[in-house]
Structure formats: C-alpha cells, structure tokens
Scaffold this active site. Sequence first.
Site, PDB file in Angstrom:
ATOM      1  N   SER A   1       0.843  -1.189   0.000  1.00 29.37           N
ATOM      2  CA  SER A   1       0.000   0.000   0.000  1.00 29.37           C
ATOM      3  C   SER A   1       0.881   1.242   0.000  1.00 29.37           C
ATOM      4  O   SER A   1       2.107   1.158   0.093  1.00 29.37           O
ATOM      5  CB  SER A   1      -0.928  -0.009   1.218  1.00 29.37           C
ATOM      6  OG  SER A   1      -0.181  -0.001   2.417  1.00 29.37           O
ATOM      7  N   TYR A   2       0.247   2.407  -0.080  1.00 28.60           N
ATOM      8  CA  TYR A   2       0.990   3.660  -0.197  1.00 28.60           C
ATOM      9  C   TYR A   2       1.947   3.815   0.978  1.00 28.60           C
ATOM     10  O   TYR A   2       1.534   3.741   2.143  1.00 28.60           O
ATOM     11  CB  TYR A   2       0.002   4.826  -0.237  1.00 28.60           C
ATOM     12  CG  TYR A   2       0.627   6.128  -0.630  1.00 28.60           C
ATOM     13  CD1 TYR A   2       1.213   6.291  -1.879  1.00 28.60           C
ATOM     14  CD2 TYR A   2       0.632   7.209   0.248  1.00 28.60           C
ATOM     15  CE1 TYR A   2       1.784   7.496  -2.247  1.00 28.60           C
ATOM     16  CE2 TYR A   2       1.191   8.425  -0.117  1.00 28.60           C
ATOM     17  CZ  TYR A   2       1.774   8.550  -1.367  1.00 28.60           C
ATOM     18  OH  TYR A   2       2.345   9.747  -1.731  1.00 28.60           O
TER      19      TYR A   2
END
Length: 851
Positions: free
Chosen positions: A339-340
């Site tokens: 994820s980011y």
Amino acid sequence: MLQVLMVAEKPSIAEILANALSQGSCHMKVSRTSPCRVYEFLGSFRGQRANVKVTSVLGHVFSFDFPQEYNNWDSVEVEQLFFAGVRKVVAESGTKVVKHLAKEAAGIDYLVLWLDCDREGENIACEVIACVKDSMKSTPVIQGDKANVFRAKFSALTTRDICKAMENLTYVDTNQAASVDVRAEIDLKVGVAFTRFQTCFFRDKFSSLDSKLVSYGPCQTPTLGFCVARLDEISKFSPETFYFVVVTVRKENRTSKWYSTRGKIFDRQVANAIVERIRSSSSVLTGKIIDARATKERRKRPLPLNTVELLKLASTRLKMSPHRVAQVAENLYTQGLISYPRTESSKYPSSFDMEAVLSELERTSTWSPVIKVFRKGNQLNKARQGGVDKGDHPPITPVRGVEKGSLKNEEYERVYELIVNCFLSSIAEDAVVAHQQYWMSLNGEKFVFSQKKLVEPGWLEFSRSSNYLDSLHVNSQIEFEENESVADFTVSLEEMQTEPPEYLSESDLVEMMEKHGIGTDASIPTHINNIILREYVRLSNERRLIPTQLGILLYRGYQKIDPQLVSPVVRSHIEQEISQVASGQVDAMSVVEHCLNIFWKKFLYFREHIELMDTLFQTVFTSMHSSGKNFSLCGRCNRYMKLIEEKQNRLFCVNCNDTFRLPSGKFHIMNGNRCELDSFELVTWVSTWGRPLVICPKCYSDSSSDTLFSDPQWYPGLGCTQVSTCRSSSCPWREWHQSTIWLCALCVQQAEKTKPNNSPGVVFLSPRLSTQIYCNRCNFSLKFSQVSVVQVCPVEQTCETCHSRKLLLERLPNSVRQTGCIYCDSQFLAVLTRDMPRRTFRASPRPFRTK
C-alpha cells in the site's frame, strides 16, 4: 461520446490504472515524441459512453526558482532574495511533459487526476490543471455541479481499490496544494540566502575548506543540530564506577546470579564492607529463600506500520539508510505489491479487509506456510489500542504476495519481507512472558534472582526481531522452594562503569525529527541524506551519525550567533502554520510573509555577527594567505597569485584578496601570454583525460556559474570564457571559441543518466587540425575522411532539428561543397571516422536528446 483524460503520477501507475479500469482491454499508443505512455480504451464515465485516455507525469512538472537576474551571485545583494519574486519554472523532467499533457488534453470533456493522495499529490494535480487548461473543451472547473476536473483517492494499486476510487471521485484540495507552495517558497528563499552568503564568505577565505557549498536549510540545519547535540552529551560525559554485590548460587550443575537489593553502590568501601560482613559470619553461612513470586506479562503486539516506523525498523534491522528505504518502498508500491508507503496512520480503518491481504499472501509458496502457522495459532485482531488513524492513508501493508527471489534485488526482498512481517505481527495475538522472582536472605542481606520464560510467542513468531527476543533473557528454569536453604554459593563484588550515550543512529534521528516536527514523513529521509552528502556528518559502520569538523563548526557558529537557527522549535512552528494553510484556517501569503520576515531579521543579525563563526573556522581551517605556491600573474596588481590545489582548485591573489575558481586537473604557465580582455596571465589546463586547453583565470571564474544545459542560448566556453561574452576581437585564442558547434551528445547522454551537477561540454572544430572535432570536457572526438576543407558556418546558420551550428565541407575528389549538420545529415555521417558507436553521437529529432 465523452472524451476523458486520466493522469497518474508515474508511467508504471498509469499502466496499472488502465489495465484495472479497462479489465485488460486497453491498448497503448506508441509515440517517439512523448515522454510518457498513453493507454486508451472505451468505457463509461458518469453514466455515458466515453473514450478514456490514461497517461502520467514524471513527478512534479514545475519547481520554484528566482527570476534569472537573481541567480548571479556577484550582482545581487543577498538580503534582496527575501523580497524577490519567485516563479514556477518547468522542472528538469517536465519540459516534454508540459507539451505532452497539452497535446493529450486537446478537446477533452473531463480530467481525472490519479496523483498520490498527499499534499504533494494535490500540488502536482494543480500543476497538471495548469498544463491542460488551454487545451480542454471548456474552462477547468474543480468543484461543484459543473466540475469537469475530478480527483481519485486511493491507497493501493489493486483492482478493487482502483474501482472503488473511480466510483467515489472527489475534488482537488487547493488548500493542501497551497501549503506545498508555502513550504517551497520559504525553504528556497531562506536556504539560498544563508547558503549563498556563507559560501561566498568562507569558500574564498580558507584553502582547506573543500566544500563547494556551505549550505543552510531550515530543516537540514536542525537535523544537524540533533547530531552535534548528542556529540556534546558524549564529550561532557564523565564515567562513574559502581558496584554490585553478587551471590552466585550453584544448584543441579547450573548457576544463577543473585543481586543485592541495594542495587548500584557507588562507594567501593561500602561495597567491600558488605561483602566482608557476609563472609565473616561465625556460623556456617547459608542462605534462605524467603519469598517466591510468579507472574505473567502480556507483551503487546506492535502498532500497524507507518512511514516513520518503517524507516526506523529498516535502519535498525536491515541496516539500510532511510533515503534508500523510502526509494525501495516507493518502487514496491508502484509495482502494486504494498500500500501507499507515505502515511502517518498507525491504526487500521474499520473497513480494512485483513482477510483479503492474508489470502493474497497465501497464494504464494513462499508465504503460504507462514500464513498457515498464523491461522493455526491466532485470531484476526484489528490491532491493539493506541494507534491513530490520520485519515490520509491506512498503515503500510502488503497487497499482493510475491515469491522469494522474484523481486529486483536483495534490498527489495528484505524491505518487502519486513513489511509482511510487521503486518502479521500487528494482527497476531499478544505474546505472554512468565516472570519468576525469588528473594534470598544471607546474613541479613537480601538478594533477588529473576528469570523469564516465553509462554505464548504470539506476534514474536512473526516479528523476526532477534533483539527483542534477546531482551527477554529466555533461559531454562531453575526451580527454588520457599524456605529452601542455599549452601553452595560464592559472594563477590562486580565492578562496572556508567557508559556515555552512543552517537545518534539513523533510527534515533528519524524519531527525534518526527517528535519535534522537523520535515514530513516524505522529506525526513532527504534531510538526513543531505547532511551526509554535504559532509556535515559521516556514517559509521554501525550506521551511526558522527559529526565532522565542518558540521561541528557550523553548529557551534549558529549557536554563538543565534541559537534559534539550529533549534527545532522554529521549524516546528513553521510546520504548524503550514498545516493551518493545508486545513484552510490561514491564508497562504500571510504565512509566507510572516515566516520570511522572521528569517530576514535573523539573516541581518547573522551577517552582522559572522565574525563569531569566522573565529571558529580559523581555529581549524588553513587560510588562503598561508597556502599554495606562486604561480601566475594577476591582471589587476601584476603580482603573483597562489595556486591552491585542493579538492577545489583555486588561484588566490594575496594583494587583491580575490579568489578565482579553476576546474579539476593540472595547470602550466603560458610563458607570459596575457588575456587581452583583463590582462590576467593565461594558463594551460590539462584536463583529467589529458587534453590541454587555454584558460584565463578571470574569464573562467566569471563564466563558471551554474547554468542549465537545456538552455539553447548557453554555449560553454572552451577554457577561458564563453562565445557570447568574449569581447576581445584580437584575442589570439578567439578562433577556438568561434569554432564551437553545439552541446556534446555524449555528455548530454551521460547527464540524462546520472543527473550530474556539472553542465555538459561542447564540440568544436579544431583550428589546428581542421578535420578534427573535439569535446571540451569528455574524450569524445570525430575525424573527417575524404574531405579537404571543413568550416563552421556563421552562428545564425543552425540545424532546425538539433540547434547545432552547420558545417561547410569540401569533399574529395570532386571538390563538392556541402552544408549540413554532423548529427542529423546522413552525408556527413558517411565521411566521419569515429572510435565510438554511432548511437553515442547521433542526435534524435528532438533538441538536447541523444540516442
């Protein structure tokens, strides 16, 4: 049919978006002139049929800079920089992106921005809008019912997250975008003003000061301050000796150490007296177990992983720099594996699907056994209490499983594995540790013995943290009974010393920066990397940051003049005001004016008291007056200047107190020849590759200021000056400058790969060998064959494709005269003899680009 353009932050993300939204049915448009790929597919948008194009930028399209007139260090007073206007100029990678976006946005109805979901992403979104506003079918509207510009918010590059973001489009947050501009303008003006003044003051004063820039940064300098402050703690530390009274008990061929409940004893006589009193018992000396207690402690699982914690763990466990970890994590994100990676959240949102992540990992042979162990012994937990959901992005987690050995290199493997293990640890059961304590009485003295045992490993099974496990002191249990007598033992005195704190590790520094609000989760690694690159600190083998002499002197100087220049309090206050701009509470311009006014006053005070820092520098660095050897004559006073051959070569005139910078290499006197422009004695420069060129020290120093090589009006000079600035028509060396052709294609090619600070060289036609072409900086050379005459055409006759000056050839045996470009015309390539492959010097149809 609607025309929709979607813009991502990187080409790799654009490809993932296009495949997810089109269900794999998109096709790629191939264009040699576009820096970013374009994907097209037929779909729907807002309930209507639409032709969708997906492309990207390459990060920021624009950057802040001063107007051109403020970039001359000699003609601009430094304090003027605080009040100078700033402009947004096309970034290094943005020249072609601007044209690309304008072309692809021609006639579009809607613009959808898929930039990173943080302040920087909002700022880039506004830059994209500025690039396409004149190309769209109607004027961009960013909010309301008539909006034709939308913003997609997502945290992972999975098909599910992308489709969900597409269904919940929102608007660009101009307040967050403005906060980025506020920070950029403040940092630019403050950093450049202090850096320019310091560099000019110190660089030409001390010969042994090799640093090209003596830089100051509103974030960089407080970061250095933390490192030097720890050095001060170490240097001021005075070790103290202390003692423990220890009883070593032997039972069943095993030993245990029992420590006096008095703890540390700092008086040796007192410690010896206690030992003697125990040993001098008149009766048979035996101990007695007077108490036994057993307790259990739950070791809570760690909080979900955010950016700062990732940087700290990777530095501690993987021995990787925060700067490199940030780069690797960013690449893992763009590959759709995690994820980011830039988030402040340490709490999973209620909608987070942990089972989906576990299922993705379970599909791989590498992680399937681990997940099976996890499912067998753990219940899914939302994470322990205490985390914070900042609302920007969820914590960092894996989103797709990969096989071991399938990633780019070992660094990628280790960072990905760390993220997976941190995710599993955060949702596993707590660990349970059993504590067993015994108290023994021995001739009136009390002693205590403790031992621990891991009962339930819980999250520790997945943490891969050997240091944490070692801290539990897990060992085999030695059992004692209450009222049990102990006879087999020895009494001794254990001597120890207090130890100074260690130098800050990268992990320690990240934690301190986050605590004091220095930088953001995205910029913290950059600030740490900067103080290493500037050689203000050096990195030890244990990845600890040890201040250098230059770093220490700068810190001490700031402290003497204005301690707030290195204090984290000032920067923390600025960051708070920037956050208020991001939330819309404060006007952006008022924050800029307020902060710049504070630093302007600090700068004036700093300049008035610079002698305090100068005094410190004199104690360490060698002055120009006592360095170097007499070399060439000064054109002003006609006395010998000193040649100082250090990391940065310089000529110093003791009489005029003036310094002239020289390039790297060796130098020889030119037998009394003078520059007709300024009367300085000419010298021969032998470059690192052995090619001699003529240099006038004054002309070279005046023309060696940093210039962007992409500027088509800039012609680097062959040694002493530039073609555009040499005003001496009778200079015997002018013919060398008049034969300049254009930028060296090989230098440009290397610059695009490595992004060096030095500008590329130029190729020129040798006046001595009129069929030979050289580069004035690298070893690139060409030679004409079957040609009798070669001449450089006037400056106004340039190639329309690559801007090179054209050449006039007279070919043998028919004396046919031809005019053309050495890079673009095939008839010229046919008569060139070269030592390098053609691709290293043949230019593409685009300016400043080589193949």
